[in-house]
Design a protein around this motif. Structure first.
Motif, PDB file in Angstrom:
ATOM      1  N   ALA A  14      -9.261   8.834   4.914  1.00  0.00           N
ATOM      2  CA  ALA A  14     -10.647   8.063   4.654  1.00  0.00           C
ATOM      3  C   ALA A  14     -10.535   6.640   3.965  1.00  0.00           C
ATOM      4  N   PHE A  15      -9.256   6.633   3.085  1.00  0.00           N
ATOM      5  CA  PHE A  15      -9.000   4.939   2.683  1.00  0.00           C
ATOM      6  C   PHE A  15      -8.886   4.015   3.867  1.00  0.00           C
ATOM      7  N   ILE A  16      -8.100   4.487   4.860  1.00  0.00           N
ATOM      8  CA  ILE A  16      -7.621   3.653   5.772  1.00  0.00           C
ATOM      9  C   ILE A  16      -8.749   3.122   6.550  1.00  0.00           C
ATOM     10  N   ALA A  17      -9.621   4.276   6.601  1.00  0.00           N
ATOM     11  CA  ALA A  17     -11.023   3.924   7.548  1.00  0.00           C
ATOM     12  C   ALA A  17     -11.869   2.829   6.894  1.00  0.00           C
ATOM     13  N   SER A  18     -11.894   3.068   5.342  1.00  0.00           N
ATOM     14  CA  SER A  18     -12.883   2.268   4.432  1.00  0.00           C
ATOM     15  C   SER A  18     -12.308   0.922   3.974  1.00  0.00           C
ATOM     16  N   ASP A  19     -11.034   0.776   4.138  1.00  0.00           N
ATOM     17  CA  ASP A  19     -10.246  -0.470   3.520  1.00  0.00           C
ATOM     18  C   ASP A  19     -10.106  -1.535   4.535  1.00  0.00           C
ATOM     19  N   ALA A  20     -10.442  -2.630   4.329  1.00  0.00           N
ATOM     20  CA  ALA A  20     -10.147  -3.731   5.293  1.00  0.00           C
ATOM     21  C   ALA A  20      -9.143  -4.863   5.254  1.00  0.00           C
ATOM     22  N   ARG A  21      -8.531  -4.602   3.821  1.00  0.00           N
ATOM     23  CA  ARG A  21      -7.324  -5.351   3.460  1.00  0.00           C
ATOM     24  C   ARG A  21      -6.121  -5.253   4.577  1.00  0.00           C
ATOM     25  N   LEU A  34       0.929  -1.160   0.110  1.00  0.00           N
ATOM     26  CA  LEU A  34      -0.078  -0.110   0.030  1.00  0.00           C
ATOM     27  C   LEU A  34       1.013   1.158  -0.005  1.00  0.00           C
ATOM     28  N   ASP A  35       0.635   2.238  -0.752  1.00  0.00           N
ATOM     29  CA  ASP A  35       1.623   3.287  -1.098  1.00  0.00           C
ATOM     30  C   ASP A  35       0.465   4.355  -0.901  1.00  0.00           C
ATOM     31  N   LEU A  36       0.255   4.854   0.571  1.00  0.00           N
ATOM     32  CA  LEU A  36      -0.846   5.770   1.019  1.00  0.00           C
ATOM     33  C   LEU A  36      -0.896   7.218   0.371  1.00  0.00           C
ATOM     34  N   PHE A  37       0.294   7.760   0.142  1.00  0.00           N
ATOM     35  CA  PHE A  37       0.695   8.994  -0.465  1.00  0.00           C
ATOM     36  C   PHE A  37       1.366   8.872  -1.736  1.00  0.00           C
ATOM     37  N   ALA A  38       0.665   8.316  -2.726  1.00  0.00           N
ATOM     38  CA  ALA A  38       1.433   7.706  -3.914  1.00  0.00           C
ATOM     39  C   ALA A  38       2.421   8.989  -4.371  1.00  0.00           C
ATOM     40  N   GLY A  39       1.596   9.954  -4.650  1.00  0.00           N
ATOM     41  CA  GLY A  39       2.561  11.260  -5.261  1.00  0.00           C
ATOM     42  C   GLY A  39       3.245  10.882  -6.838  1.00  0.00           C
ATOM     43  N   SER A  40       4.480  10.630  -6.746  1.00  0.00           N
ATOM     44  CA  SER A  40       5.229  10.574  -8.287  1.00  0.00           C
ATOM     45  C   SER A  40       4.983   8.937  -8.439  1.00  0.00           C
ATOM     46  N   GLY A  41       4.673   8.161  -7.314  1.00  0.00           N
ATOM     47  CA  GLY A  41       4.500   6.752  -7.788  1.00  0.00           C
ATOM     48  C   GLY A  41       5.778   5.813  -7.519  1.00  0.00           C
ATOM     49  N   ALA A  42       6.899   6.597  -7.322  1.00  0.00           N
ATOM     50  CA  ALA A  42       8.137   6.020  -7.193  1.00  0.00           C
ATOM     51  C   ALA A  42       8.194   4.753  -6.377  1.00  0.00           C
TER      52      ALA A  42
END
Length: 183
Positions: free
Chosen positions: A107-114, A52-60
Motif C-alpha cells: 500500500a505504501f509503494i502504491a501511494s508514495d511518489a518519492r 527507504l526501508d520497506l519492511f523495517a522490522g528491527s530498524g537495523a
C-alpha cells in the motif's frame, strides 16, 4: 514478560549503539556481518542519500543508513508493537532524519511518489513478496538507485534488474540490484 532482541549499529555516528526490537514471529534482523558487507559495497558514507526501508522490522538497515549520513530515511512497518519500538529507538538516537510510517508495504509503494537512492527490501520470506515489489520499484528509484534484497533461496529476477553485488550468509542470500537501463 516479552522477550526483546538486540542488534548493534556497526558504523557511522551511532556506531556501537544497541537497538532493541520485540520478539515477533517474522522478524529477522539483518546480521552484523551482512550489514557490514552491504554498507561496504555502497561505500560506507550515505551522506545526502534518501533511503527507504520497506519492511523495517528491527530498524537495523534504516538506522544504519541514518547513522552513515543518509539525509532522509523512510521506515515502513505494519506491526504496531514493532512500530512502537522503532519510535522509541528514533527518540533514543535523536534520529530526526528518520520518518516512520505504519502501513502495509504494498500500500505504501502504491501511494508514495518519492524517489530513493537506496531501497532496503527484506520482506518475510514465506510471503514471496519480492517479485511483485520489484516490479513496482523502478518508478521509486533515482537514476543511480540501488535495491538491497534478502531472500532464503535464489530466484530469477525479471529482465529490468541485474545483480550488482551478491553474497550469502548461512541460508540467506543478499544482493544489491540495479536497473539495467541505469546500469
Amino acid at each position: 514478560m516479552l522477550r526483546e532482541g538486540k542488534v548493534r549499529i556497526i558504523g557511522g555516528k551511532w556506531r556501537s549503539r544497541v537497538i532493541t526490537f520485540p520478539d515477533e514471529k517474522y522478524l529477522r534482523p539483518t546480521p552484523d556481518r551482512v550489514r557490514e558487507t552491504v554498507f561496504n559495497w555502497m561505500g560506507q558514507d550515505l551522506t545526502g542519500k534518501h533511503c527507504l526501508d520497506l519492511f523495517a522490522g528491527s530498524g537495523a538497515m534504516g538506522f544504519e543508513a541514518a547513522s552513515r549520513g543518509a539525509e532522509h530515511v523512510v521506515m515502513v512497518e505494519l506491526s504496531r508493537s514493532i512500530m512502537h519500538q522503532l519510535h522509541a529507538t528514533r527518540q533514543k538516537l535523536d534520529a530526526i532524519q528518520v520518518e516512520l510510517v505504519q502501513m502495509d508495504a504494498l500500500a505504501f509503494i502504491a501511494s508514495d511518489a518519492r524517489q530513493y537512492d537506496v531501497i532496503f527490501l527484506d520482506p518475510p520470506f514465506q510471503f514471496n513478496l519480492l517479485p511483485e515489489l520489484l516490479m513496482r520499484l523502478p518508478s521509486h528509484m533515482t537514476g543511480d538507485g540501488l535495491v538491497y534484497i534478502e531472500n532464503d533461496h535464489k530466484f530469477d529476477l525479471d529482465e529490468q534488474w541485474f545483480v550488482w553485488r551478491s553474497g550469502r550468509a548461512g541460508k540467506v542470500y543478499h544482493h544489491l540490484l540495479k536497473l539495467k537501463k541505469n546500469g
